[in-house]
Structure formats: C-alpha cells, structure tokens
Design an enzyme around this catalytic site. Sequence first.
Site, PDB file in Angstrom:
ATOM      1  N   LYS A   1       0.853  -1.192   0.000  1.00  0.00           N
ATOM      2  CA  LYS A   1       0.000   0.000   0.000  1.00  0.00           C
ATOM      3  C   LYS A   1       0.877   1.225   0.000  1.00  0.00           C
ATOM      4  CE  LYS A   1      -4.559   0.398   0.519  1.00  0.00           C
ATOM      5  NZ  LYS A   1      -5.449  -0.641   0.010  1.00  0.00           N
TER       6      LYS A   1
ATOM      7  N   GLY B   1     -20.713   5.974   3.445  1.00  0.00           N
ATOM      8  CA  GLY B   1     -19.791   6.351   2.377  1.00  0.00           C
ATOM      9  C   GLY B   1     -20.562   6.542   1.081  1.00  0.00           C
TER      10      GLY B   1
ATOM     11  N   GLY C   1     -18.471   7.177  -1.961  1.00  0.00           N
ATOM     12  CA  GLY C   1     -17.415   7.213  -2.977  1.00  0.00           C
ATOM     13  C   GLY C   1     -17.559   6.040  -3.939  1.00  0.00           C
ATOM     14  N   ASN C   2     -16.480   5.691  -4.595  1.00  0.00           N
ATOM     15  CA  ASN C   2     -16.526   4.656  -5.645  1.00  0.00           C
ATOM     16  C   ASN C   2     -17.127   3.335  -5.168  1.00  0.00           C
ATOM     17  OD1 ASN C   2     -14.723   2.123  -6.624  1.00  0.00           O
ATOM     18  ND2 ASN C   2     -15.277   3.387  -8.370  1.00  0.00           N
TER      19      ASN C   2
HETATM   20  N1  GLU Z   1      -7.208  -0.129  -3.367  1.00  0.00           N
HETATM   21  C1  GLU Z   1      -7.976  -1.305  -3.575  1.00  0.00           C
HETATM   22  C2  GLU Z   1      -8.009  -2.188  -2.345  1.00  0.00           C
HETATM   23  O1  GLU Z   1      -7.846  -1.733  -1.228  1.00  0.00           O
HETATM   24  C3  GLU Z   1      -7.512  -2.047  -4.809  1.00  0.00           C
HETATM   25  C4  GLU Z   1      -6.097  -2.452  -4.784  1.00  0.00           C
HETATM   26  C5  GLU Z   1      -5.603  -2.973  -6.126  1.00  0.00           C
HETATM   27  O2  GLU Z   1      -6.372  -3.067  -7.063  1.00  0.00           O
HETATM   28  O3  GLU Z   1      -4.430  -3.266  -6.181  1.00  0.00           O
HETATM   29  O4  GLU Z   1      -8.277  -3.349  -2.428  1.00  0.00           O
END
Ligand code: GLU
Length: 430
Positions: free
Chosen positions: A107, A219, A221-222
């Site tokens: 991350k 929420g 959002g997306n």
């Molecule tokens: N940010 C998204 C998650 O927390 C997707 C991560 C990704 O596609 O690598 O799962």
Amino acid sequence: MSDKSFNPFKMAQQQFDAVADKLNLDKATRDLLRNPMREYHFTIPVKMDDGTVRIFQGFRVQHNDSRGPAKGGIRFHPEETVDTVRALATWMTWKTAVVDIPLGGGKGGVICDPRVLSMREQEQICRGWVRQIARNVGPVQDVPAPDVMTNGQHMLWILDEYEHIHGGQYPGFITGKPVGMGGSLGRTEATGYGVIYTVREALKHLGIDIKKATASVQGSGNVAQYAIQLFSKLGGKVIAVSCWDNKDKKAYTYACKEGISSEKLLGSVDKFGTIDPEKAKKYGWEKLDGDAWIEQEATVLIPAAHENTINAENVNKIKASVKLIAEGANGPTTPEADVVIQKKGIFLVPDFLCNAGGVTCSYFEQVQCNMNYFWPKEEVLEKLDSKMTSAFHAVLKMAQDKKVYNRDAAYMIAIQRVADACRLRGWVGL
Ligand code: GLU
C-alpha cells in the site's frame, strides 16, 4: 481516521495474533507476517500553482510478496499515517490470498488533500511519488492501483513518469488505468459489485430474499456508489447513505424510507462522493447526523468509507433488524466491536474478502495487459463474480467446519496460504 488514539496497524496485528494462535504458527513465521517486509518513506517537493514549493510526505509499504508481486492502492489523504499504510498493506496480503490470486500485499500513500489541490499540483505529486520509488516498484515487484481519493488519471500520470524513467512501455506496472489506456472494463465497478456478490451469497445463506432486504450504507465514494447500484439492480432497497461534506468538514447521513435510487445518488455526488444537499432536499432525503447510518432499521449495513467506523462507542446502536454487515471499507470494525457483533449473531462478511473485487479485477487487468488483448465487460464481471463467490463459500465452509467467526475463518485461509508460500520458498521453517 480523525481519532488520533486509534492505530490501524496495531489492530491488524491484533487480528493476526489471534489467528496465528489458532493456526499454531511458529515464532519465525509470526514475526515475519506481523510486520511489513519493506517500507519506504520519502519527500516529494512540488512547485505549487502560487509559485511556492511544498514538500509532501510519501510512503510505500510492501508487506509480503511471497505469493507474487506486492499489490495495493495509493491513498491521498490529509490524515494519512504510516501506520495506516502498514495496516492496509498487511490487509492487502490477506486479501490477495483469500481470493487466491498470485499477488502479495502493499500500500502507498501521500499526506495531502486533493480536494484543495489543482489537477496540475496532483499530477506533480503523482510524478514525484514514482520518481522517489521507481527502482523498487514495477510489474514484477510491486503494482500500485487507485484507493482513497485517487483514480485512473492519477494512475496514468504515475505510469507515464515510470515509463519515462525506465524507457519502455510497462502497462502491467499499475492497475485501475483508464479504459483504452490499458485499463480493464469493469474495474471502476469491481470493488462495489464484488461487495454485493458477497451480500447476495450471504443473504441466500441466511434465507433472506434480497428483494425484501434494505441497506444502510456508510460512504458515497466509488465503492459505495457501485455497491448501491448493484444492490438496487438485484431488487434491494437502499434506505440511507452517509457522506463526508467537505464544505462543513463533517459527515451527514441522508435517509429515505422509500429508497435512494442509484441513479439519483450518482447524479447528486461530486467526484469525491459529496452529496449535493440541494439535490438531496429536492429528492426528499432526510438530512441526519453523520453517524445515523449505523442506527437505521435496515437488513444490511455496508460500511464503505474508512477504518474504525464501527467501534465500542457505536456498535450497540445497531438495530435488531440488521442481519448482515458487509465491510466495503478496509478495517471499519474494531476488535472490540467484533466481539459485540459476534454476540448479537450478525453475519459478517469481513473487509478483505468483501472488498477484494477491486484487486481481483486489477489482476484481470494485468493479465489482459500481458496478453495485450482485452475482454468484454460481461466476461470481466462474470470472472469476478465467480472468484468472489467461490472465495465467499470457502470462508463460509471454514467458519462452519471450525465453528469460528467469519473474520477468523477468512484469516485462517489467507494466513495459511501465505505462511505456506513463505515456507515453500525456504524463508521460514525447516
Ligand atoms: N485499493 C484497492 C483495495 O484496497 C484495490 C487495490 C488494487 O487493485 O491493487 O483493495
């Protein structure tokens, strides 16, 4: 995220420790898996539109890459901390393992508020972020994606800068790219739709007709938007949605017993998911306190905002009508709240299973980029549904067989897979 005493990484480690005991993991494996393998902290100087230079703080944490390149999003948030990124990287390791895709966990983040930055300034942050880390990320090392307040445009700027540095085309380096620029159809919908594939299966298991089910969502959002879209399409009714209002710097819940249609919701949010209060008024949505989403008489609660939103303070406000909690966000429920949810007998779909649709589709995006051949949307969503559904049933079976809470069952499957990979590689064990 505003609660300064809450440490998501401590929470991730606490969850891990409890399951490591159940799995009887040896000390070396525990020490390896309860910490990130690598992490990078760096500064990003940006020339702002007003001529001044500001220094932003960036992070990338690679928690584990025993099963494949590290994988996970990049968050832009003014209250970002390295412990949040560490926790999220750890959860990514379990997420990719529970849906059994050949990727690890990572991350990234930048402490910044894109809501008050111009697009040019955001572009400079994206390019600056990858300039600092370009040697340590890549299609076979660590593959970023969008997350809180980042999207396909940010990914493309990062890719473009990376390709300039490395002198080639590397579409498999980053996922969540715009369609037509190496992105996959269905990626935008994938996390929210994945949440609802698990909701559909959980309701079936509980013997509840989705057409008679109602949902309250935290929420807008997306993830929330597409969860609401599919839940409504399958016949469910969304009776409340909470959102952050950046003007008032607080959250509100909008409630409507007749149901909040996904078309109206999508037509009234800005690009950060803030609902236009004027439109809400026009549609007759009642404006309530930000926390009111948790107190609704709904069948399903979908926390789809951020960490630490169901905790010791508010878990007892959950109404008896709630039969299912589907965690669209990462880390919304604290271990103290978990105890109460278990006691109440509410069925829970844990975060790293529930919201794994995004990364699963990211994996499909990588596969399509590697083949240089792109699938139709129906094919992507069909494959996504099948992955999510089989992961859900594997977790349910484990929970039933071992008589454990769903979160622990998901952890048992994921941690065992990662521990096995570390052992097979010879990193731990004899
Ligand atoms: N940010 C998204 C998650 O927390 C997707 C991560 C990704 O596609 O690598 O799962």
